[in-house]
Structures are given as C-alpha cells and as structure tokens.
Design an enzyme around this catalytic site. Structure first.
Site, mmCIF file in Angstrom:
data_model
loop_
_atom_site.group_PDB
_atom_site.id
_atom_site.type_symbol
_atom_site.label_atom_id
_atom_site.label_comp_id
_atom_site.label_asym_id
_atom_site.label_seq_id
_atom_site.Cartn_x
_atom_site.Cartn_y
_atom_site.Cartn_z
ATOM 1 N N GLU A 295 47.035 40.900 30.252
ATOM 2 C CA GLU A 295 46.587 39.581 30.720
ATOM 3 C C GLU A 295 47.004 39.318 32.155
ATOM 4 O O GLU A 295 47.801 38.417 32.425
ATOM 5 C CB GLU A 295 47.228 38.496 29.842
ATOM 6 C CG GLU A 295 47.041 38.679 28.384
ATOM 7 C CD GLU A 295 47.876 37.690 27.575
ATOM 8 O OE1 GLU A 295 48.918 37.205 28.046
ATOM 9 O OE2 GLU A 295 47.460 37.399 26.459
ATOM 10 N N PRO A 296 46.473 40.086 33.101
ATOM 11 C CA PRO A 296 46.875 39.854 34.489
ATOM 12 C C PRO A 296 46.230 38.604 35.075
ATOM 13 O O PRO A 296 45.059 38.320 34.819
ATOM 14 C CB PRO A 296 46.367 41.102 35.219
ATOM 15 C CG PRO A 296 45.242 41.610 34.373
ATOM 16 C CD PRO A 296 45.517 41.193 32.964
ATOM 17 N N CYS A 372 56.761 13.701 53.338
ATOM 18 C CA CYS A 372 57.995 12.999 53.654
ATOM 19 C C CYS A 372 59.152 13.593 52.882
ATOM 20 O O CYS A 372 59.695 12.963 51.972
ATOM 21 C CB CYS A 372 57.859 11.526 53.290
ATOM 22 S SG CYS A 372 56.828 10.700 54.450
HETATM 23 N N1 LLP Z 1 50.074 35.869 30.038
HETATM 24 C C1 LLP Z 1 50.987 34.941 29.734
HETATM 25 C C2 LLP Z 1 51.292 34.675 28.338
HETATM 26 C C3 LLP Z 1 51.627 34.242 30.761
HETATM 27 O O1 LLP Z 1 52.545 33.329 30.458
HETATM 28 C C4 LLP Z 1 51.291 34.498 32.114
HETATM 29 C C5 LLP Z 1 51.910 33.747 33.197
HETATM 30 C C6 LLP Z 1 50.314 35.478 32.373
HETATM 31 C C7 LLP Z 1 49.741 36.151 31.313
HETATM 32 C C8 LLP Z 1 49.880 35.830 33.773
HETATM 33 O O2 LLP Z 1 50.929 36.267 34.560
HETATM 34 P P1 LLP Z 1 50.632 36.901 36.001
HETATM 35 O O3 LLP Z 1 49.906 38.188 35.780
HETATM 36 O O4 LLP Z 1 49.767 35.947 36.746
HETATM 37 O O5 LLP Z 1 51.964 37.064 36.613
HETATM 38 N N2 LLP Z 1 53.750 29.611 38.603
HETATM 39 C C9 LLP Z 1 54.387 30.899 38.723
HETATM 40 C C10 LLP Z 1 53.839 31.888 37.727
HETATM 41 C C11 LLP Z 1 53.930 31.416 36.312
HETATM 42 C C12 LLP Z 1 53.360 32.425 35.357
HETATM 43 C C13 LLP Z 1 53.262 31.886 33.986
HETATM 44 N N3 LLP Z 1 52.700 32.779 33.018
HETATM 45 C C14 LLP Z 1 54.230 31.405 40.151
HETATM 46 O O6 LLP Z 1 53.655 30.692 40.973
HETATM 47 O O7 LLP Z 1 54.690 32.486 40.511
#
Ligand code: LLP
Length: 444
Positions: A295-296, A372
């Site tokens: 799940e990227p 701010c």
């Molecule tokens: N699958 C699940 C169950 C997840 O919780 C996440 C991300 C993903 C897939 C996708 O992860 P990715 O491949 O995008 O790393 N707001 C944070 C990232 C939070 C990710 C939460 N879950 C940031 O800005 O770095």
C-alpha cells in the site's frame, strides 16, 4: 552545490530548467502557471505519477498487487489515474471512500482502513461491496458482522495485526510498537483470537492479515521481519483452524528522498527481497505462499508534485549569536498551512528558484511563511543564493504526499489551487479557496 540544478531523484520526472532559466514541468513553465493560478500553487506531473504506478506494479508482479494509499493525496482526478493504471485503492476514512466512489473507482478494487470506523463508514463499505475491510479491533469485527448480516451480505475482511516491529529503529525491537493505537497484537495472541472470531462470523469472510511497519522506511529488513512474524500466524491459523489464508497485505511506507544528498530506494530490489522472503518463509512453515499486497502512498505521489511560492519580505536579522550573526529571512506567501511537515516532523525539502537562474553568493537563510507563529518555518537553516528577492518564485520539490491533505486554514489561509500538467498542457484539478469558502461555514 549548483543551485540551478534540479536533482533528478527529487524533482518530478518531467521537470527541467530551460535555457532562459525558467523551470518547466511537463513542458509548462512554472512562471505561466503562477501567473494564471496564483501562488502558492501545487503542480502535479501526471506522467511522473503514472510512471511510478507502473514501476511499482512491475516491481510487485502486477497492478493488482499495489494499492495506492490515497491518504497521501486524493482527488477525483488522481483516483481516475489510479484506476486507469489498473492499481487498487486504499481509503482510510469515510470521506476518502466517498471521494473514491464519486470518481467512479470500482469498489471491487478498494480496501477500507481506519482505527475508529463509524457505522456509516462500515455500512458504506458493505452497501457498495468494497472488496476488503481491514478490521482494526474486536468491537469493529462484531459490528461489521451485524451490519453485513442486516444487509444480507458476506463482507470479505482482513485483520490488521501489530507485528511488534518498529522499522525506524536499527534493531527492529520486538515490543516497541505494541503501544500504539492501530491493530491487534500478534504477540499476546489477540490477533489469533480475532482471526478465529472472524472465521466464526457468518457474515464475514477472512481473506488475510494486514500489517504496516511505518512510513519513510528505507530498509527492507523491517518489512521482512514483519512478514515473517505475520506468516507465523498464517501457520497457526492453518494448523489449529484448518484455514489457509490467501492474501498478505504488508502495508506501505517505502521511503523517498527529499534532499539532494539522500538516495532513492531501489523499489524493484526491495520488492524482490520482500517477495523472496515471503516465499522462503512460507516454504519453511510449510504453507502456501499468500498473494502479497502493498500500500504505497508517498513513494507513488510524493515526487510527482512541486509547490510554487512567491517571495515577499526579505529581512536580514541580527541573531545575537556569535556563530551566526546575521540570518536572512525569506518570507513566502504560504507556510505551515500548506506544509505542516517541517514544523511537525522537521522535514526538509529541496528548494530552488523557478523563474530565473540564480548566481548569488550563498547566504545563511531561513524560509518562513506568513503565519503568526515563529515556528512557521519551511526551511530552518540553509545556505541559499543571496540574490533571491521579492517576486521570485521559490519552489519546493517532493510536495505531492501529505501536504495538501494536511493543509489548514490557520490565519485565514486559503487552500492553494492544485493543477496537473501533461504534454505541455495544464489542467486545474482543485481551485484555490476564496474567502467566500471561509465565510460559507458561518451560520449567521
Ligand atoms: N498503509 C497504511 C495502513 C498506512 O497507515 C499508511 C500511512 C500507508 C499505507 C501509506 O504509507 P506511505 O507509503 O505513504 O508512507 N503524515 C505523515 C505520514 C503518515 C502516514 C500514515 N500512514 C507524513 O507526512 O510523513
């Protein structure tokens, strides 16, 4: 460092600096886009995103193995691209699900996540026949069974397990990640009990287990260790309950470089390693190797976009510190409202001037927004060309993931416009908010 370069592993695949010094993405000058749509502006390179979808699909054995984690960035247009590329789609909330369905994404290729799914969300999944619901906890399991029973359906589910792997530490400590809100513990045996309960629920069909070790992970070892642990539960379920689970969802989290000095992850190699580890472990455990899903989010969409800001106030500030007597503050017309990541995670970004070549001597600089709050910092400490001035278009690379989606209206910030570009053409994806959008919520 040559400030006029655009490091290829960080910038969108179709971006370049032209002979006149202006940066184009997919042949469209950022100067023209800024002129037409205003700044701050998010610019998405459509072919960049699509090509990353294809690379990921190839790495994992086909698009049916890859679920785009839409929390990173979701609009109807992105959902349509994901659909056209044949990938599956993960949603993590009721409203993400509604956006995906509104874009016509086939529910048969959707997975629904969330640690606190409200009844309306579960009902929407059942009513629309969303392919998988990833169960977070035992209460939800019972609730979904009831909802599916009432609808006269059998809902396919996975169970999110905590494999106890913290992929951000070097040793992948066994217990370190028990103390967080997602999923059901593998170590305590609770995940086995939940699997048993799901198998005994008439209106649920357990198809597999899910785990997610973290985000911005560069090392395959954490994923492998999680896979091995989760597979040991497949074995137990097979031995004790006589059921061979068919699917294994290893979550997302593949890291991407944000800065020139960071290296890109070789996704093809990571996939090969990971799939080989799953095969090997399944073989050792004497079970059928499951169909692997990933799940990227960030690794598909992060590098596809840039954010264009206009520089306003330029201020040389006496710091009172002997080691750095003067720091230049470059203020841009956005800030923590459109990119909270530096404030929240100390994230760093590659920043370039997009409207011309720069040749100023490097100056100790800090890039700040208009909010701010002194913590409204986009680049904390960097040597930037001394000729950057009011009216320049300062552009941040790698802003496709978790930026617009985490945007706020602090200080009356209006969420920026989002435009997609392809083959020399620009297409507005989301219009800029107006003050009428702010006022529209007011009841009196
Ligand atoms: N699958 C699940 C169950 C997840 O919780 C996440 C991300 C993903 C897939 C996708 O992860 P990715 O491949 O995008 O790393 N707001 C944070 C990232 C939070 C990710 C939460 N879950 C940031 O800005 O770095």
């Amino acid at each position: 460092m040559d400030f006029n370069e655009l490091p290829a592993h960080v910038w969108p695949r179709n971006s370049r600096r032209e002979e006149d010094g202006v940066v184009t993405v997919a042949g469209v000058p950022l100067t023209e886009l800024a002129e037409e749509y205003g700044t701050p502006l998010y610019v998405f390179d459509e072919d960049d995103f699509r090509s990353r979808c294809r690379d990921m699909a190839r790495a994992f054995g086909g698009p049916e193995h890859v679920h785009y984690a839409s929390k990173a960035f979701i609009t109807k247009r992105i959902v349509k691209w994901v659909n056209e590329e044949g990938l599956c789609l993960d949603v993590a909330s009721l409203n993400e699900a509604k956006v995906a369905l509104a874009a016509g994404f086939p529910p048969a290729r959707m997975t629904a996540h969330g640690n606190n799914k409200e009844p309306e969300y579960l009902e929407l999944c059942v009513d629309n026949e969303i392919a998988h619901v990833v169960l977070d906890n035992e209460g939800e399991l019972a609730q979904l069974n009831e909802i599916a029973r009432a609808a006269g359906r059998v809902q396919p589910v996975m169970i999110r397990v905590k494999p106890g792997v913290d992929a951000h530490t070097h040793e992948f400590i066994a217990t370190s990640h028990e103390d967080q809100k997602f999923g059901i513990s593998l170590a305590t045996g609770a995940a086995f009990d939940a699997a048993k309960a799901a198998l005994e629920s008439e209106n649920l069909q357990l198809v597999g287990l899910h785990c997610h070790v973290g985000s911005s992970v560069f090392n395959a070892e954490g994923f492998k260790l999680a896979a091995e642990r989760v597979l040991s539960l497949y074995k137990r379920i097979h031995t004790e309950l006589g059921v061979a689970l068919k699917e294994l969802d290893l979550g997302g989290g593949f890291g991407i470089p944000y800065m020139e000095y960071e290296e890109a992850l070789d996704v093809a190699k990571l996939a090969q390693d990971l799939l080989a580890a799953v095969e090997r472990t399944a073989h050792e455990l004497d079970i059928e190797p499951p169909f692997v899903l990933v799940e990227p989010g960030r690794s598909l969409v992060g590098a596809s976009a840039v954010t264009v800001y206009s520089v306003g106030t330029v201020k040389d500030v006496e710091t009172g510190k002997a080691e750095l007597p003067i720091r230049r503050y470059l203020s841009v017309d956005g800030g923590m409202s459109d990119n909270i990541r530096p404030a929240l995670y100390e994230s760093e970004y590659d920043v370039r001037v997009a409207n011309r070549f720069t040749d100023g001597e490097p100056v100790d600089s800090r890039v700040v927004g208009f909010h701010c709050e002194s913590g409204d910092i986009l680049v904390n400490e960097r040597k930037l060309p001394g000729d950057i001035t009011t009216g320049d278009l300062l552009t941040f690379a790698t802003t496709g993931a978790y930026q617009y989606m985490m945007a706020s209206r602090y200080n009356g910030a209006l969420r920026p416009a989002v435009v997609s570009v392809r083959n020399g053409q620009a297409n507005l994806m989301l219009r800029r908010e107006t003050v009428d959008d702010l006022l529209a919520l007011e009841v009196n």
